[in-house]
Write a protein that holds these residues in place. Structure first.
Motif, PDB file in Angstrom:
ATOM      1  N   LEU A  40     -13.564  34.258  10.878  1.00 44.94           N
ATOM      2  CA  LEU A  40     -14.502  35.461  10.862  1.00 44.94           C
ATOM      3  C   LEU A  40     -14.849  35.918  12.184  1.00 44.94           C
ATOM      4  O   LEU A  40     -15.085  37.018  12.447  1.00 44.94           O
ATOM      5  CB  LEU A  40     -15.787  35.183   9.859  1.00 44.94           C
ATOM      6  N   THR A  41     -15.101  34.631  12.880  1.00 49.80           N
ATOM      7  CA  THR A  41     -15.526  34.989  14.175  1.00 49.80           C
ATOM      8  C   THR A  41     -14.426  35.755  15.032  1.00 49.80           C
ATOM      9  O   THR A  41     -14.682  36.805  15.734  1.00 49.80           O
ATOM     10  CB  THR A  41     -15.916  33.629  15.106  1.00 49.80           C
ATOM     11  N   GLU A  42     -13.198  35.382  15.000  1.00 42.46           N
ATOM     12  CA  GLU A  42     -12.159  36.044  15.647  1.00 42.46           C
ATOM     13  C   GLU A  42     -11.689  37.384  15.067  1.00 42.46           C
ATOM     14  O   GLU A  42     -11.638  38.212  15.810  1.00 42.46           O
ATOM     15  CB  GLU A  42     -10.961  35.102  15.542  1.00 42.46           C
ATOM     16  N   ARG A  43     -11.935  37.622  13.630  1.00 42.67           N
ATOM     17  CA  ARG A  43     -11.669  38.681  13.108  1.00 42.67           C
ATOM     18  C   ARG A  43     -12.790  39.744  13.835  1.00 42.67           C
ATOM     19  O   ARG A  43     -12.534  41.031  14.070  1.00 42.67           O
ATOM     20  CB  ARG A  43     -11.908  38.844  11.642  1.00 42.67           C
ATOM     21  N   GLU A  44     -14.052  39.492  13.727  1.00 42.91           N
ATOM     22  CA  GLU A  44     -15.048  40.437  14.272  1.00 42.91           C
ATOM     23  C   GLU A  44     -14.712  40.744  15.748  1.00 42.91           C
ATOM     24  O   GLU A  44     -15.065  41.621  16.215  1.00 42.91           O
ATOM     25  CB  GLU A  44     -16.483  39.482  14.273  1.00 42.91           C
ATOM     26  N   PHE A  45     -14.461  39.710  16.634  1.00 46.34           N
ATOM     27  CA  PHE A  45     -13.858  39.808  18.046  1.00 46.34           C
ATOM     28  C   PHE A  45     -13.008  40.760  17.925  1.00 46.34           C
ATOM     29  O   PHE A  45     -13.008  41.903  18.965  1.00 46.34           O
ATOM     30  CB  PHE A  45     -13.488  38.560  18.454  1.00 46.34           C
ATOM     31  N   LEU A  47     -11.832  43.267  15.632  1.00 47.76           N
ATOM     32  CA  LEU A  47     -12.102  44.520  14.961  1.00 47.76           C
ATOM     33  C   LEU A  47     -13.429  45.012  15.127  1.00 47.76           C
ATOM     34  O   LEU A  47     -14.020  46.278  14.911  1.00 47.76           O
ATOM     35  CB  LEU A  47     -12.171  44.304  13.387  1.00 47.76           C
ATOM     36  N   GLY A  48     -14.485  44.438  16.005  1.00 46.40           N
ATOM     37  CA  GLY A  48     -15.832  44.824  16.354  1.00 46.40           C
ATOM     38  C   GLY A  48     -16.626  44.152  14.988  1.00 46.40           C
ATOM     39  O   GLY A  48     -16.175  43.970  13.829  1.00 46.40           O
ATOM     40  N   PRO A  49     -17.930  44.546  15.082  1.00 44.56           N
ATOM     41  CA  PRO A  49     -18.807  44.123  14.228  1.00 44.56           C
ATOM     42  C   PRO A  49     -18.999  45.018  13.077  1.00 44.56           C
ATOM     43  O   PRO A  49     -18.333  46.251  13.292  1.00 44.56           O
ATOM     44  CB  PRO A  49     -20.366  44.055  14.811  1.00 44.56           C
ATOM     45  N   ARG A  50     -19.036  44.439  11.595  1.00 48.26           N
ATOM     46  CA  ARG A  50     -19.373  45.242  10.513  1.00 48.26           C
ATOM     47  C   ARG A  50     -20.336  46.479  10.779  1.00 48.26           C
ATOM     48  O   ARG A  50     -21.392  45.990  11.332  1.00 48.26           O
ATOM     49  CB  ARG A  50     -19.388  44.671   9.556  1.00 48.26           C
ATOM     50  N   ARG A  52     -23.448  48.636   9.815  1.00 42.70           N
ATOM     51  CA  ARG A  52     -24.679  48.189   8.888  1.00 42.70           C
ATOM     52  C   ARG A  52     -24.782  49.114   7.535  1.00 42.70           C
ATOM     53  O   ARG A  52     -25.124  48.373   6.715  1.00 42.70           O
ATOM     54  CB  ARG A  52     -25.799  48.708   9.784  1.00 42.70           C
TER      55      ARG A  52
END
Length: 76
Positions: A40-45, A47-50, A52
């Motif tokens: 999940l950390t790598e995915r956020e890195f 794709l960027g943060p989800r 709001r």
């Protein structure tokens, strides 16, 4: 007739594929929570943060159930 069978087989194979993917995701979440958190950390890195909020076109309103909404209504 052959096309109908071909489409049915293709549909079945696609459903089986996604069922396997979902089972593997659930297994990883359950058996390797640290690995899942890393993913999940790598995915956020990447794709960027989800966002709001989820804004969708009005014509799609009510037709899409987001995972967060599904979890609230699903007792499982």
């Amino acid at each position: 007739m052959t096309e109908v069978l071909h489409n049915a087989i293709a549909d079945y194979e696609q459903k089986q594929f996604w069922q396997t993917v979902n089972e593997q995701i659930e297994h990883t979440q359950r058996e390797d929570p640290e690995g899942w958190a890393d993913y999940l950390t790598e995915r956020e890195f990447v794709l960027g943060p989800r966002p709001r909020s989820r804004r969708i076109a009005p014509e799609w309103d009510g037709l899409i159930t987001f995972p967060e909404e599904k979890d609230e209504t699903n007792a499982r």
